[in-house]
Design an enzyme around this catalytic site. Structure first.
Site, PDB file in Angstrom:
ATOM      1  N   ARG A  95       0.874  -1.289  -0.344  1.00 25.70           N
ATOM      2  CA  ARG A  95      -0.270  -0.427  -0.204  1.00 25.70           C
ATOM      3  C   ARG A  95       0.818   1.391  -0.055  1.00 25.70           C
ATOM      4  O   ARG A  95       0.413   2.047  -0.335  1.00 25.70           O
ATOM      5  CB  ARG A  95      -0.943   0.096   1.111  1.00 25.70           C
ATOM      6  CG  ARG A  95      -1.718   1.640   1.355  1.00 25.70           C
ATOM      7  CD  ARG A  95      -3.561   1.379   1.750  1.00 25.70           C
ATOM      8  NE  ARG A  95      -2.809   0.339   3.243  1.00 25.70           N
ATOM      9  CZ  ARG A  95      -2.350   1.357   4.030  1.00 25.70           C
ATOM     10  NH1 ARG A  95      -1.925   2.440   4.398  1.00 25.70           N
ATOM     11  NH2 ARG A  95      -2.036   1.286   5.568  1.00 25.70           N
ATOM     12  N   ASP A 220      -7.382  17.467 -15.543  1.00 19.70           N
ATOM     13  CA  ASP A 220      -7.842  15.442 -15.376  1.00 19.70           C
ATOM     14  C   ASP A 220      -7.386  15.855 -16.928  1.00 19.70           C
ATOM     15  O   ASP A 220      -7.522  15.944 -17.648  1.00 19.70           O
ATOM     16  CB  ASP A 220      -9.365  15.465 -15.141  1.00 19.70           C
ATOM     17  CG  ASP A 220      -9.071  14.207 -15.423  1.00 19.70           C
ATOM     18  OD1 ASP A 220      -9.226  13.692 -16.188  1.00 19.70           O
ATOM     19  OD2 ASP A 220     -10.375  13.861 -14.735  1.00 19.70           O
ATOM     20  N   LYS A 245      -8.896   4.843 -18.894  1.00 19.19           N
ATOM     21  CA  LYS A 245      -9.840   5.099 -20.892  1.00 19.19           C
ATOM     22  C   LYS A 245      -8.031   4.946 -21.667  1.00 19.19           C
ATOM     23  O   LYS A 245      -7.529   3.644 -21.492  1.00 19.19           O
ATOM     24  CB  LYS A 245      -9.830   6.216 -20.585  1.00 19.19           C
ATOM     25  CG  LYS A 245     -11.434   6.406 -18.837  1.00 19.19           C
ATOM     26  CD  LYS A 245     -12.269   6.057 -19.603  1.00 19.19           C
ATOM     27  CE  LYS A 245     -12.824   6.231 -18.036  1.00 19.19           C
ATOM     28  NZ  LYS A 245     -13.394   7.422 -17.419  1.00 19.19           N
TER      29      LYS A 245
END
Ligand SMILES: *Cc1c(COP(=O)(O)O)cnc(C)c1O
Length: 435
Positions: A95, A220, A245
């Site tokens: 993590r 973004d 994407k």
């Protein structure tokens, strides 16, 4: 085990205080000596293939191994890292960091021209961590009223209760954005290309406003990717992506990334650590593999989208076409030299409204009718009954979502095949079935 021999924890001395200093030595990474660290001046095609690759010293594997482990043996470098608060630079627990993450992070950082990147379990994990990490209670955020739905919901639902006020504006209206800025504004959050109207805001202009305001500009860059535009070069401070994407590119993974100067990304990384949105090593592998072909895919998708938009603009069954290559209001300030292309998205209105548009989609034989975008396969959907279905018709028309609007994510198929399929489906939906 001697991990310092292969470069982990290299340069660590117990008690080092670099992590508190702004001008500390560690300005990129995390990266090990096994990762290919290439000059950022190399072309994107080259960086996409080679940057960050972990060269395994034992086997000589040509690709990055999948470090499918949740934890790592503790050694002196790990203890030093704990003592120094340098947990980001030594593999300790996945993590916090994992060499699979470091490889793909370095690849993305190289492509965006950034010092550092952090990979996350989704685009929203990256955006949420970025927004929380770079603002504090009592601050103010300016964003667009037509940002991605998940981002909008985060800003609208979660920010007020977290003590961050948000103003939503038209991303093409720099005057409105400047007017929205307040003394406590800390963050401007915009998209390099919006969904579904494909507005391309003036990033240089946004960066000037952010600088004047003493705020950070987050872009973004999901829809354009660093192949088409590098917002950091134009003055942005942080770039975030839904790597689900175009970066992944094959509709087979969910991931996100935040990239920029290391001092900002370190803060975002710490937030990711606390929120828990880390990226699994197996998905890191898929993402790294996907990005190797990013430049090739985007080149074809740029061309296919322009060709499809050109065809649609001439079709009698189409009311309007949205694509930045067709120009349009609000795009006057864009400098062509800042962009290699405008990506694979095309918006268009089927004449006759939503019912006709639905019929049109049902007659397509090649593209899949599905939400999401950026994969090698063409996908179509209607914002009105998917991504924007929670809006009222009036809110939709404010954004520009008119009846019949289709969002087309153009894949890498042969564009002649695609155009023919679209032509036939339009004709069938708009002519044959109306008889
Ligand atoms: C999909 C998308 C997101 C969210 O990404 P996830 O990977 O689905 O969490 C954020 N911004 C834009 C522009 C997107 O298209």
């Amino acid at each position: 085990m001697d991990r310092t021999a292969i470069g982990f924890g290299e340069g660590h001395t117990p008690g080092a205080e670099w992590f508190d200093e702004l001008r500390r030595r560690r300005i990129k990474g995390p990266i090990s000596t096994q990762n290919r660290s290439l000059s950022r001046s190399l072309a994107p095609e080259t960086l996409a293939v080679h940057a960050g690759t972990y060269e395994d010293p034992i086997t000589g594997a040509v690709g990055t191994p999948i470090f499918q482990t949740s934890t790592f043996l503790l050694d002196q470098a790990s203890y030093d890292a704990f003592a120094d608060g340098a947990l980001r630079d030594v593999p300790i627990y996945s993590r916090y960091g994992n060499p699979s993450q470091w490889s793909v992070q370095e690849k993305i950082a190289a492509l965006e021209g950034a010092e550092s990147a952090v990979a996350t379990s989704s685009g929203m994990a990256a955006i949420a961590a970025t927004v929380y990490a770079l603002t504090n209670c009592g601050s103010h955020i300016v964003s667009a009223y037509d940002v991605y739905g998940g981002t909008y919901n985060l800003l609208r639902e979660d920010m007020p209760s977290a003590g961050r006020d948000v103003t939503f504006v038209d991303p093409l209206d720099l005057d409105a954005i400047r007017a929205a800025v307040r003394p406590e504004t800390q963050l401007l959050l915009f998209e390099s290309l919006t969904n579904p109207m494909l507005k391309a805001p003036d990033i240089r202009g946004l960066a000037r406003i952010a600088e004047e305001a003493g705020a950070l500009l987050v872009i973004d860059n999901t829809f354009l990717t660093p192949i088409n535009v590098r917002p950091l070069d134009l003055g942005a401070d942080i770039v975030v992506h839904s790597a689900t994407k175009y970066l992944g590119g094959h509709s087979d993974l969910t991931a996100g990334v935040a990239t920029g100067r290391r001092k900002f990304v370190d803060r975002i990384w710490a937030q990711v650590l606390r929120f828990g949105g880390t990226l699994d090593p197996l998905v890191c592998f898929l993402l790294e593999r996907g990005i190797k072909t990013l430049a090739l895919r985007i080149r074809v998708q740029n061309e296919n989208a322009v060709a499809l938009a050109g065809y649609l603009a001439s079709s009698p069954y189409v009311e309007a076409v949205h694509h930045p290559a067709l120009g349009g209001k609000g795009h006057e300030a864009l400098r062509p030299e800042d962009y290699r292309g405008f990506g694979g998205m095309v918006g268009f209105e089927v004449a006759g409204g939503d019912e006709r548009a639905l019929r049109f989609m049902s007659h397509l034989t090649l593209p899949y009718v599905a939400t999401s975008l950026g994969g090698v396969e063409s996908l179509v959907s209607m914002p009105a009954n998917t991504s924007h279905s929670s809006l009222t018709r009036r809110q939709m028309s404010t954004i520009g979502i008119n009846p019949g609007l289709i969002r087309f994510s153009v894949g890498i198929e042969n564009v002649g095949d695609l155009v023919e399929d679209v032509q036939t489906a339009l004709k069938t939906a708009c002519e044959v079935e109306d008889r």
